[in-house]
Design a protein around this motif. Structure first.
Motif, PDB file in Angstrom:
ATOM      1  N   ARG A 187      12.196  -3.694  13.922  1.00 20.16           N
ATOM      2  CA  ARG A 187      11.458  -4.405  12.896  1.00 20.16           C
ATOM      3  C   ARG A 187      10.132  -3.724  12.637  1.00 20.16           C
ATOM      4  O   ARG A 187       9.613  -2.994  13.485  1.00 20.16           O
ATOM      5  CB  ARG A 187      11.252  -5.876  13.268  1.00 20.16           C
ATOM      6  CG  ARG A 187      10.545  -6.107  14.567  1.00 20.16           C
ATOM      7  CD  ARG A 187      10.714  -7.559  14.985  1.00 20.16           C
ATOM      8  NE  ARG A 187       9.935  -7.839  16.198  1.00 20.16           N
ATOM      9  CZ  ARG A 187       8.836  -8.563  16.217  1.00 20.16           C
ATOM     10  NH1 ARG A 187       8.341  -9.051  15.096  1.00 20.16           N
ATOM     11  NH2 ARG A 187       8.193  -8.788  17.336  1.00 20.16           N
ATOM     12  N   ILE A 188       9.589  -3.979  11.466  1.00 28.49           N
ATOM     13  CA  ILE A 188       8.307  -3.402  11.077  1.00 28.49           C
ATOM     14  C   ILE A 188       7.193  -4.362  11.490  1.00 28.49           C
ATOM     15  O   ILE A 188       7.204  -5.526  11.114  1.00 28.49           O
ATOM     16  CB  ILE A 188       8.263  -3.150   9.558  1.00 28.49           C
ATOM     17  CG1 ILE A 188       9.378  -2.186   9.148  1.00 28.49           C
ATOM     18  CG2 ILE A 188       6.898  -2.583   9.155  1.00 28.49           C
ATOM     19  CD1 ILE A 188       9.527  -2.049   7.647  1.00 28.49           C
ATOM     20  N   ILE A 189       6.252  -3.854  12.256  1.00 25.29           N
ATOM     21  CA  ILE A 189       5.127  -4.653  12.719  1.00 25.29           C
ATOM     22  C   ILE A 189       3.895  -4.309  11.880  1.00 25.29           C
ATOM     23  O   ILE A 189       3.520  -3.140  11.784  1.00 25.29           O
ATOM     24  CB  ILE A 189       4.814  -4.386  14.205  1.00 25.29           C
ATOM     25  CG1 ILE A 189       6.073  -4.607  15.056  1.00 25.29           C
ATOM     26  CG2 ILE A 189       3.669  -5.266  14.681  1.00 25.29           C
ATOM     27  CD1 ILE A 189       6.642  -5.998  14.984  1.00 25.29           C
ATOM     28  N   LEU A 190       3.299  -5.317  11.277  1.00 29.35           N
ATOM     29  CA  LEU A 190       2.086  -5.101  10.489  1.00 29.35           C
ATOM     30  C   LEU A 190       0.884  -5.076  11.427  1.00 29.35           C
ATOM     31  O   LEU A 190       0.489  -6.102  11.972  1.00 29.35           O
ATOM     32  CB  LEU A 190       1.929  -6.209   9.442  1.00 29.35           C
ATOM     33  CG  LEU A 190       3.099  -6.387   8.470  1.00 29.35           C
ATOM     34  CD1 LEU A 190       2.745  -7.416   7.409  1.00 29.35           C
ATOM     35  CD2 LEU A 190       3.486  -5.069   7.825  1.00 29.35           C
ATOM     36  N   ASP A 191       0.309  -3.897  11.612  1.00 31.82           N
ATOM     37  CA  ASP A 191      -0.859  -3.769  12.478  1.00 31.82           C
ATOM     38  C   ASP A 191      -2.108  -4.324  11.810  1.00 31.82           C
ATOM     39  O   ASP A 191      -2.946  -4.934  12.469  1.00 31.82           O
ATOM     40  CB  ASP A 191      -1.087  -2.292  12.842  1.00 31.82           C
ATOM     41  CG  ASP A 191       0.085  -1.707  13.600  1.00 31.82           C
ATOM     42  OD1 ASP A 191       0.535  -2.338  14.572  1.00 31.82           O
ATOM     43  OD2 ASP A 191       0.563  -0.630  13.203  1.00 31.82           O
ATOM     44  N   ASP A 192      -2.230  -4.095  10.522  1.00 38.38           N
ATOM     45  CA  ASP A 192      -3.416  -4.564   9.810  1.00 38.38           C
ATOM     46  C   ASP A 192      -3.150  -4.562   8.309  1.00 38.38           C
ATOM     47  O   ASP A 192      -2.273  -3.840   7.821  1.00 38.38           O
ATOM     48  CB  ASP A 192      -4.620  -3.674  10.121  1.00 38.38           C
ATOM     49  CG  ASP A 192      -5.876  -4.495  10.394  1.00 38.38           C
ATOM     50  OD1 ASP A 192      -5.952  -5.634   9.876  1.00 38.38           O
ATOM     51  OD2 ASP A 192      -6.760  -4.002  11.113  1.00 38.38           O
ATOM     52  N   LEU A 193      -3.933  -5.372   7.603  1.00 32.69           N
ATOM     53  CA  LEU A 193      -3.779  -5.508   6.159  1.00 32.69           C
ATOM     54  C   LEU A 193      -5.132  -5.401   5.468  1.00 32.69           C
ATOM     55  O   LEU A 193      -6.155  -5.803   6.030  1.00 32.69           O
ATOM     56  CB  LEU A 193      -3.161  -6.866   5.805  1.00 32.69           C
ATOM     57  CG  LEU A 193      -1.715  -7.129   6.219  1.00 32.69           C
ATOM     58  CD1 LEU A 193      -1.391  -8.605   6.017  1.00 32.69           C
ATOM     59  CD2 LEU A 193      -0.759  -6.269   5.420  1.00 32.69           C
ATOM     60  N   ALA A 194      -5.105  -4.881   4.269  1.00 35.45           N
ATOM     61  CA  ALA A 194      -6.258  -4.930   3.369  1.00 35.45           C
ATOM     62  C   ALA A 194      -5.791  -5.653   2.118  1.00 35.45           C
ATOM     63  O   ALA A 194      -5.169  -5.056   1.236  1.00 35.45           O
ATOM     64  CB  ALA A 194      -6.767  -3.531   3.046  1.00 35.45           C
ATOM     65  N   ILE A 195      -6.040  -6.950   2.053  1.00 33.75           N
ATOM     66  CA  ILE A 195      -5.567  -7.774   0.945  1.00 33.75           C
ATOM     67  C   ILE A 195      -6.679  -7.905  -0.087  1.00 33.75           C
ATOM     68  O   ILE A 195      -7.709  -8.524   0.167  1.00 33.75           O
ATOM     69  CB  ILE A 195      -5.127  -9.159   1.445  1.00 33.75           C
ATOM     70  CG1 ILE A 195      -3.959  -9.009   2.435  1.00 33.75           C
ATOM     71  CG2 ILE A 195      -4.716 -10.049   0.274  1.00 33.75           C
ATOM     72  CD1 ILE A 195      -3.497 -10.318   3.040  1.00 33.75           C
ATOM     73  N   ASP A 196      -6.466  -7.288  -1.232  1.00 31.43           N
ATOM     74  CA  ASP A 196      -7.435  -7.300  -2.325  1.00 31.43           C
ATOM     75  C   ASP A 196      -6.798  -8.022  -3.509  1.00 31.43           C
ATOM     76  O   ASP A 196      -6.370  -7.413  -4.487  1.00 31.43           O
ATOM     77  CB  ASP A 196      -7.808  -5.863  -2.690  1.00 31.43           C
ATOM     78  CG  ASP A 196      -8.973  -5.774  -3.666  1.00 31.43           C
ATOM     79  OD1 ASP A 196      -9.358  -6.827  -4.212  1.00 31.43           O
ATOM     80  OD2 ASP A 196      -9.480  -4.665  -3.888  1.00 31.43           O
ATOM     81  N   SER A 197      -6.725  -9.349  -3.403  1.00 31.17           N
ATOM     82  CA  SER A 197      -6.030 -10.143  -4.411  1.00 31.17           C
ATOM     83  C   SER A 197      -6.697 -10.041  -5.773  1.00 31.17           C
ATOM     84  O   SER A 197      -6.021 -10.076  -6.806  1.00 31.17           O
ATOM     85  CB  SER A 197      -5.977 -11.611  -3.960  1.00 31.17           C
ATOM     86  OG  SER A 197      -5.278 -11.732  -2.732  1.00 31.17           O
ATOM     87  N   ALA A 198      -8.021  -9.924  -5.787  1.00 32.45           N
ATOM     88  CA  ALA A 198      -8.742  -9.873  -7.060  1.00 32.45           C
ATOM     89  C   ALA A 198      -8.312  -8.685  -7.901  1.00 32.45           C
ATOM     90  O   ALA A 198      -8.297  -8.753  -9.137  1.00 32.45           O
ATOM     91  CB  ALA A 198     -10.248  -9.824  -6.797  1.00 32.45           C
ATOM     92  N   ASN A 199      -7.952  -7.586  -7.253  1.00 32.53           N
ATOM     93  CA  ASN A 199      -7.533  -6.381  -7.963  1.00 32.53           C
ATOM     94  C   ASN A 199      -6.032  -6.136  -7.862  1.00 32.53           C
ATOM     95  O   ASN A 199      -5.538  -5.103  -8.336  1.00 32.53           O
ATOM     96  CB  ASN A 199      -8.286  -5.161  -7.416  1.00 32.53           C
ATOM     97  CG  ASN A 199      -9.769  -5.250  -7.683  1.00 32.53           C
ATOM     98  OD1 ASN A 199     -10.201  -5.297  -8.829  1.00 32.53           O
ATOM     99  ND2 ASN A 199     -10.567  -5.308  -6.629  1.00 32.53           N
ATOM    100  N   GLY A 200      -5.307  -7.050  -7.214  1.00 31.15           N
ATOM    101  CA  GLY A 200      -3.859  -6.919  -7.119  1.00 31.15           C
ATOM    102  C   GLY A 200      -3.408  -5.741  -6.300  1.00 31.15           C
ATOM    103  O   GLY A 200      -2.417  -5.082  -6.628  1.00 31.15           O
ATOM    104  N   LYS A 201      -4.113  -5.440  -5.185  1.00 30.55           N
ATOM    105  CA  LYS A 201      -3.770  -4.297  -4.334  1.00 30.55           C
ATOM    106  C   LYS A 201      -3.625  -4.757  -2.879  1.00 30.55           C
ATOM    107  O   LYS A 201      -4.372  -5.627  -2.408  1.00 30.55           O
ATOM    108  CB  LYS A 201      -4.864  -3.223  -4.415  1.00 30.55           C
ATOM    109  CG  LYS A 201      -5.216  -2.772  -5.829  1.00 30.55           C
ATOM    110  CD  LYS A 201      -4.101  -2.001  -6.477  1.00 30.55           C
ATOM    111  CE  LYS A 201      -4.435  -1.692  -7.934  1.00 30.55           C
ATOM    112  NZ  LYS A 201      -5.600  -0.826  -8.088  1.00 30.55           N
ATOM    113  N   PHE A 202      -2.664  -4.153  -2.170  1.00 30.94           N
ATOM    114  CA  PHE A 202      -2.442  -4.456  -0.757  1.00 30.94           C
ATOM    115  C   PHE A 202      -2.297  -3.149   0.024  1.00 30.94           C
ATOM    116  O   PHE A 202      -1.364  -2.380  -0.223  1.00 30.94           O
ATOM    117  CB  PHE A 202      -1.170  -5.284  -0.558  1.00 30.94           C
ATOM    118  CG  PHE A 202      -1.156  -6.588  -1.306  1.00 30.94           C
ATOM    119  CD1 PHE A 202      -1.729  -7.725  -0.761  1.00 30.94           C
ATOM    120  CD2 PHE A 202      -0.573  -6.668  -2.557  1.00 30.94           C
ATOM    121  CE1 PHE A 202      -1.709  -8.929  -1.446  1.00 30.94           C
ATOM    122  CE2 PHE A 202      -0.552  -7.862  -3.257  1.00 30.94           C
ATOM    123  CZ  PHE A 202      -1.126  -8.996  -2.706  1.00 30.94           C
TER     124      PHE A 202
END
Length: 353
Positions: free
Chosen positions: A277-292
């Motif tokens: 399985r793929i483990i998400l180590d970290d995220l950069a969630i930029d909802s205002a600009n629609g980027k992940f």
């Protein structure tokens, strides 16, 4: 100290063998180039397509590199930091070594080449930053084999970078015929192994079920569905006209539309045991600009598989809230010592320009 079960060891050996096959049986697509051995800083930027107005520390770092101010670029990192380049062995933890890496990178490129950011995700909550980038000549034309993704964490007090991880497009790519053959062989091997004793332990199944419950952002829901091998649910996270690009040891391609993406996801699932399985180590969630921006690694029964880390960048459709595009890049299956840059940067740079 971790005691690995026999089944887990079999799986790890299987994956390592697949990686070894990939690294030694590639078919070169086009002219060999070492430009991407010289990319610094995970990425650099002269043109931003994100709509955010405030310049981040990553953008300042990229700008300094583009101006060949390597000391200024290294100064964007905190006193205690760790930087990993997915092509090379080891991590960098001193600014002097980071400056040397940047200098070596510049020597492998034309004098006025710049790193251009295609997408940037700046998370307002965590401060994490993800980027997708490429390298251009002075005239704005793309230098072949110079695309990639990077991921950074930021110290909130100082505003400086504490970690950086860069993964680059592969120079030598597998052919579709090789990928198909590898998927077919891997599927048969997995079926045989699972018949003998099974690959997923009870503990791993429970952990998988717990971690893949539907929650979080659209990007988290996509990976949760993938880990459950519920590919229809994964596809439902994308718009119909989606574009998905992959750069890994097995799959290198661009998939346009849901049908093409469905075929890819099914082939991808067939190439990996159900315990993976793929483990998400970290995220950069930029909802205002629609980027992940995403940093991840692959595990089997809770054990990380060597040389299968990566970064991704996803964009979101503003109207539907679904994913419009994805770009996955995996670290090199076989890593080189850092001094290789010194041996090849100048000769290959002179040959190509």
């Amino acid at each position: 100290q971790m005691n690995l079960s026999e089944n887990t060891m079999q799986l790890v050996i299987l994956c390592i063998l697949c990686i070894a096959l990939c690294s030694n049986a590639f078919i070169c697509q086009g002219t060999l180039s070492v430009y991407n051995t010289g990319r610094c800083c995970g990425s650099a930027v002269s043109t931003l397509h994100a709509s955010a107005t405030e310049e981040s520390v990553v953008e300042r770092c990229y700008d300094a590199w583009n101006r060949r101010k390597m000391k200024d670029a290294a100064a964007c990192f905190a006193d205690k930091f760790a930087y990993d380049d997915g092509q090379y062995l080891g991590s960098i933890s001193t600014k002097s070594d980071l400056e040397k890496l940047f200098q070596r990178g510049a020597k492998a490129l034309p004098p006025n080449a710049v790193m251009v950011v295609d997408h940037i995700a700046k998370c307002p909550t965590s401060g994490n930053i993800g980027t997708q980038w490429h390298v251009e000549k002075e005239d704005g034309s793309l230098i072949p084999f110079t695309k990639g993704c990077s991921f950074y964490t930021v110290d909130k007090q100082s505003g400086l970078l504490t970690t950086g991880f860069k993964v680059s497009e592969m120079i030598i790519k597998p052919s579709k015929q090789f990928s198909d053959a590898l998927v077919s062989s891997a599927s048969k091997m997995m079926q045989a192994t699972e018949k003998v004793g099974g690959l997923v332990t009870i503990e791993a199944e429970a952990k998988l079920e717990e971690s893949t419950s539907e929650s979080g952002s659209i990007i988290e829901k996509y990976f949760q569905a993938w880990n459950r091998r519920d590919m229809e649910a994964a596809l439902n996270c994308f718009v119909d006209e989606c574009i998905y690009e992959t750069e890994d040891p097995v799959f290198v391609d661009v998939f346009r539309g849901k049908e093409a993406l469905r075929e890819h996801l099914l082939r991808n699932a067939a190439a990996l045991p159900s315990a993976c399985r793929i483990i998400l180590d970290d995220l950069a969630i930029d909802s205002a600009n629609g980027k992940f921006g995403v940093k991840w690694h692959l595990e089997a029964n809770g054990v990380s598989i060597p040389n299968l880390r990566g970064c991704s960048m996803y964009t979101m459709d503003e109207d539907s809230g679904l994913l419009r595009s994805g770009f996955d890049v995996t670290e090199a299956p076989v890593k080189l010592p850092g001094f290789v840059q010194d041996l090849f940067a100048v000769p290959f740079g002179m040959m190509m320009f």
